[in-house]
Write a protein that holds these residues in place. Structure first.
Motif, PDB file in Angstrom:
ATOM      1  N   MET A   1       0.825  -1.197   0.000  1.00 15.05           N
ATOM      2  CA  MET A   1       0.000   0.000   0.000  1.00 15.05           C
ATOM      3  C   MET A   1       0.868   1.260   0.000  1.00 15.05           C
ATOM      4  O   MET A   1       0.586   2.213  -0.722  1.00 15.05           O
ATOM      5  N   LYS A   2       1.928   1.228   0.842  1.00 15.89           N
ATOM      6  CA  LYS A   2       2.800   2.391   0.934  1.00 15.89           C
ATOM      7  C   LYS A   2       3.527   2.646  -0.385  1.00 15.89           C
ATOM      8  O   LYS A   2       3.682   3.785  -0.805  1.00 15.89           O
ATOM      9  N   ASN A   3       3.951   1.576  -1.064  1.00 17.59           N
ATOM     10  CA  ASN A   3       4.630   1.722  -2.352  1.00 17.59           C
ATOM     11  C   ASN A   3       3.697   2.283  -3.410  1.00 17.59           C
ATOM     12  O   ASN A   3       4.103   3.094  -4.241  1.00 17.59           O
ATOM     13  N   SER A   4       2.446   1.843  -3.398  1.00 17.35           N
ATOM     14  CA  SER A   4       1.500   2.356  -4.400  1.00 17.35           C
ATOM     15  C   SER A   4       1.176   3.822  -4.147  1.00 17.35           C
ATOM     16  O   SER A   4       1.027   4.598  -5.092  1.00 17.35           O
ATOM     17  N   LEU A   5       1.082   4.238  -2.880  1.00 21.57           N
ATOM     18  CA  LEU A   5       0.862   5.656  -2.576  1.00 21.57           C
ATOM     19  C   LEU A   5       2.066   6.495  -2.994  1.00 21.57           C
ATOM     20  O   LEU A   5       1.906   7.595  -3.507  1.00 21.57           O
ATOM     21  N   LYS A   6       3.270   5.975  -2.782  1.00 19.39           N
ATOM     22  CA  LYS A   6       4.468   6.695  -3.209  1.00 19.39           C
ATOM     23  C   LYS A   6       4.493   6.807  -4.725  1.00 19.39           C
ATOM     24  O   LYS A   6       4.833   7.856  -5.267  1.00 19.39           O
ATOM     25  N   TRP A   7       4.103   5.750  -5.422  1.00 12.05           N
ATOM     26  CA  TRP A   7       4.077   5.780  -6.885  1.00 12.05           C
ATOM     27  C   TRP A   7       3.080   6.828  -7.376  1.00 12.05           C
ATOM     28  O   TRP A   7       3.379   7.589  -8.285  1.00 12.05           O
ATOM     29  N   VAL A   8       1.897   6.876  -6.757  1.00 15.15           N
ATOM     30  CA  VAL A   8       0.890   7.880  -7.131  1.00 15.15           C
ATOM     31  C   VAL A   8       1.432   9.278  -6.851  1.00 15.15           C
ATOM     32  O   VAL A   8       1.295  10.183  -7.674  1.00 15.15           O
ATOM     33  N   ASP A   9       2.084   9.455  -5.692  1.00 18.69           N
ATOM     34  CA  ASP A   9       2.655  10.752  -5.345  1.00 18.69           C
ATOM     35  C   ASP A   9       3.730  11.180  -6.346  1.00 18.69           C
ATOM     36  O   ASP A   9       3.813  12.342  -6.716  1.00 18.69           O
ATOM     37  N   ASP A  10       4.504  10.240  -6.811  1.00 19.87           N
ATOM     38  CA  ASP A  10       5.594  10.544  -7.744  1.00 19.87           C
ATOM     39  C   ASP A  10       5.126  10.718  -9.183  1.00 19.87           C
ATOM     40  O   ASP A  10       5.702  11.509  -9.929  1.00 19.87           O
ATOM     41  N   LYS A  11       4.109   9.970  -9.600  1.00 23.98           N
ATOM     42  CA  LYS A  11       3.785   9.895 -11.026  1.00 23.98           C
ATOM     43  C   LYS A  11       2.422  10.429 -11.435  1.00 23.98           C
ATOM     44  O   LYS A  11       2.125  10.479 -12.622  1.00 23.98           O
ATOM     45  N   PHE A  12       1.571  10.834 -10.501  1.00 20.99           N
ATOM     46  CA  PHE A  12       0.193  11.199 -10.821  1.00 20.99           C
ATOM     47  C   PHE A  12       0.099  12.243 -11.928  1.00 20.99           C
ATOM     48  O   PHE A  12      -0.525  12.019 -12.960  1.00 20.99           O
ATOM     49  N   GLU A  13       0.728  13.400 -11.693  1.00 25.33           N
ATOM     50  CA  GLU A  13       0.618  14.480 -12.667  1.00 25.33           C
ATOM     51  C   GLU A  13       1.265  14.112 -13.998  1.00 25.33           C
ATOM     52  O   GLU A  13       0.746  14.441 -15.062  1.00 25.33           O
ATOM     53  N   GLU A  14       2.415  13.432 -13.919  1.00 21.93           N
ATOM     54  CA  GLU A  14       3.114  13.059 -15.148  1.00 21.93           C
ATOM     55  C   GLU A  14       2.246  12.180 -16.046  1.00 21.93           C
ATOM     56  O   GLU A  14       2.145  12.429 -17.244  1.00 21.93           O
ATOM     57  N   ILE A  15       1.633  11.173 -15.468  1.00 23.92           N
ATOM     58  CA  ILE A  15       0.818  10.241 -16.247  1.00 23.92           C
ATOM     59  C   ILE A  15      -0.353  10.970 -16.898  1.00 23.92           C
ATOM     60  O   ILE A  15      -0.608  10.818 -18.098  1.00 23.92           O
ATOM     61  N   PHE A  16      -1.052  11.790 -16.129  1.00 22.33           N
ATOM     62  CA  PHE A  16      -2.204  12.483 -16.689  1.00 22.33           C
ATOM     63  C   PHE A  16      -1.799  13.535 -17.715  1.00 22.33           C
ATOM     64  O   PHE A  16      -2.464  13.687 -18.738  1.00 22.33           O
TER      65      PHE A  16
END
Length: 169
Positions: A1-16
């Motif tokens: 869960m912590k890794n997926s939250l970190k991934w979202v924090d790192d990549k959210f804006e970039e992906i969209f």
């Protein structure tokens, strides 16, 4: 869960942002082909590209805050003594958060009005609330990213100011 939250924090804006700019490019390219090769055009493509661009701008604002890449006036910052500069920058970040909160609240109110009045876009017939929710989403990201930046700057207050300036440059 912590890794997926970190991934979202790192990549959210970039992906969209990459997805939106890719969709815009494809749709505009198809529109050009349709217009000049097939002598026909898509009625919805320009509206779609415009709405993608609107979302791209507001998500990009959050992305810019994540890396502290927004316009700032270095000459004005240099007017202050070196010992004051970190505090001036933190104050500036807090002002940015205040402005973002105001825009977030105003954007939510505008979106509520669009939902109440049941407004739809002319070509794609989608609710204008989908478009008008972009500023609140974008500025919510700005608030989140600026808060993260303020915490990083506060943690760096004890560090050597010249080292901090080198990292930010």
């Amino acid at each position: 869960m912590k890794n997926s939250l970190k991934w979202v924090d790192d990549k959210f804006e970039e992906i969209f942002c990459v997805s939106l700019i890719s969709m815009m490019a494809v749709v505009i390219f198809v529109q050009v082909i349709m217009r000049y090769v097939f002598q026909n055009s898509l009625s919805w493509s320009e509206e779609f590209a415009r709405y993608c661009f609107i979302w791209l701008i507001y998500l990009g604002a959050g992305y810019g805050c994540r890396y502290a890449q927004h316009i700032k006036i270095e000459a004005a910052l240099r007017l202050y003594p070196k010992s004051w500069r970190p505090y001036v920058v933190i104050f500036s970040d807090l002002l940015t958060i205040s402005l973002a909160i105001y825009i977030l609240i105003s954007g939510i109110q505008l979106t509520e009005l669009q939902l109440m009045h049941d407004k739809y876009s002319p070509a794609m017939n989608i609710s204008m609330a989908v478009v008008n929710i972009a500023p609140p989403v974008g500025f919510a990201l700005v608030i989140l990213r600026q808060i993260q930046t303020v915490f990083k700057r506060i943690a760096a207050l004890g560090a050597d100011p010249e080292e901090t300036e080198k990292k930010e440059a």
